[in-house]
Write a protein that holds these residues in place. Structure first.
Motif: not given
Length: 468
Positions: A224-225, A259-262, A277-282
């Motif tokens: 997550y980082s 990872l699965k659903e942001g 937050g723009a990268f919170s839903n991989p």
């Protein structure tokens, strides 16, 4: 010259029995290594005897190792310290921002002092990339344990991946130049002087590595980082560098939901608070590919290998265990830190039964009550003996804190043991004269000991601590 130390009991390691009684430890002063351990009913008069004219006997054991610590975070948690992960990270960032470089160095020195006093002779330390150059050149006027320094890399924005790689290469190259100039004066530093090719100005590992000069490692912080792009570039670079890797993995359930659903604490609270937050839903970023767990994701990034240590890994499933076993990755168990965040308990018995190498770490003092491996062993014994039919023996736990940790830090047979040609890194405990130690009870008794029972600590055959 040979130093000889007498002791009523000497334990070589968790695998080499019997326990030596009325024994002598022989140390080569020129190398700081163990020459031999011998039983000697008639102890030599010219040997050092710390029991003479005392009301106690002694036990010598290998020094303990701490495979995971953040020495810069040696600040006590208190009643106001958050236990919700996102809030804890934010409080930590605020605290870091108010620290000067000098204050950070002083905090690290304190961590070294505390570690040695509690019998720790080697550590795996996580050091932020932006601090690493200053960290490596600091000369502390203090004894310190052997240090394996993992360079912590953080970068969730994929557009910054190339910049992060360049910063990392610059730091590694700087470390080579410093360490090659100071190799003789820093015998217990884990430096980079054996991993640099002078001909092409590129950082890479050479075939022959000096036992005195240990390499740094890499610590891409977590799923997550660190962006997918940065993971991929690090993986490709490390095919040439072959550096050891430590990654915070599956410490919290919210890593899985990220990872699965942001969703979850990391995606919804932590990343938004850090303006990421723009990268919170991989799952959107990765297209149709959805990774079920952080271990599954790291495997797809080719980050799992025999050189990889997964820090925590307590939120794992059967599929994860198979991936970890097949890749020969290791795990560093930090039970008290996991308890601090109310995380799931590591399935330790199952991991050991699957022949996965599991070590022991304290994590930082900011998520623990101490950075003592003796304390960590006590807590691990308590929680893993509560599990019906899944208990873990004190011998297995001791092995985790010594032999297994040495393997994780990539210094097997050099420390965490008192076998011939290993470094003379050891603890001398004072014990009651009437204490009867056997192969059956010695590991339980060791875990029962307190810091106050430590008489002396040696690193490389030199006394670095004595209990006065």
């Amino acid at each position: 010259m040979m130093t000889k130390i007498n002791s009523k009991f000497i334990l070589i390691n968790s695998e080499t029995l019997p326990l030596f009684k009325n024994a002598e430890l022989f140390i080569d002063e020129s190398t700081g290594k163990i020459n031999s351990v011998q039983e000697s009913p008639y102890r030599e008069k010219n040997a050092v005897n710390f029991e003479k004219d005392k009301n106690y006997s002694t036990l010598i054991i290998p020094g303990l190792l701490n495979a995971h610590i953040h020495t810069e975070l040696t600040m006590e948690a208190d009643g106001s310290t958050p236990h919700i992960f996102s809030e804890w990270v934010i409080s930590l960032i605020k605290m870091r921002m108010n620290l000067s470089a000098q204050e950070t160095a002083a905090i690290r020195k304190r961590a070294y002092e505390i570690s040695i006093k509690s019998g720790i002779t080697a550590i795996g330390d996580i050091v932020p990339l932006e601090q690493f150059e200053e960290y490596i050149v600091k000369k502390f006027n203090i004894e310190h344990p052997r240090i394996k320094s993992y360079i912590e890399i953080i970068g969730l924005d994929p557009s910054l991946a190339d910049i992060k790689i360049k910063e990392l290469e610059k730091t590694l190259n700087y470390c080579y130049k410093y360490c090659s100039n100071n190799e003789k004066s820093k015998p217990r530093e884990f430096c980079a002087s054996d991993v640099y090719d002078k001909n092409n100005d590129d950082f890479q590992r050479r075939e022959h590595i000096s036992e005195e000069t240990f390499m740094p490692g890499l610590s891409p912080h977590s799923v997550y980082s660190v962006s997918k792009e940065l993971f991929q570039k690090l993986s490709e670079k490390n095919k040439k560098w072959k550096l050891d890797i430590a990654i915070h993995t599956s410490e919290h359930k919210s890593e899985i939901s990220f990872l699965k659903e942001g969703r979850g604490d990391i995606a919804e609270n932590l990343l938004n608070a850090l303006q990421l937050g723009a990268f919170s839903n991989p799952s959107k970023t990765y297209g149709t590919v959805k990774y079920s767990t952080p271990v599954d994701y790291l495997n797809s990034m080719e980050m799992l290998s025999s050189k990889t240590a997964l820090i925590h890994a307590n939120e794992i499933n059967e599929h994860d265990i198979r991936l970890i076993k097949d890749s020969r990755s290791s795990i560093v168990h930090c039970p008290r830190s996991n308890d601090f965040f109310n995380s799931s308990r590591l399935p330790l018995r199952k991991l050991l039964d699957n022949s996965i190498n599991v070590g022991l770490g304290t994590d930082s003092l900011y998520s623990n009550s101490s950075i003592s491996i003796l304390d960590e062993l006590k807590y691990a014994r308590k929680i893993h003996n509560e599990e019906n039919n899944h208990s873990v023996s004190s011998k297995e736990l001791f092995k985790m804190a010594t032999v297994n940790n040495a393997a994780i830090l990539n210094i097997p047979h050099l420390t965490g043991t008192l076998e011939t040609d290993s470094y003379a890194d050891f603890i001398i405990f004072k014990i009651p004269k009437d204490l009867k130690l056997t192969e059956d009870n010695v590991f339980d008794k060791i875990i029962d000991f307190e810091e106050k029972d430590i008489l002396k600590v040696f690193i490389g055959g030199k006394e670095v601590y004595r209990n006065v």
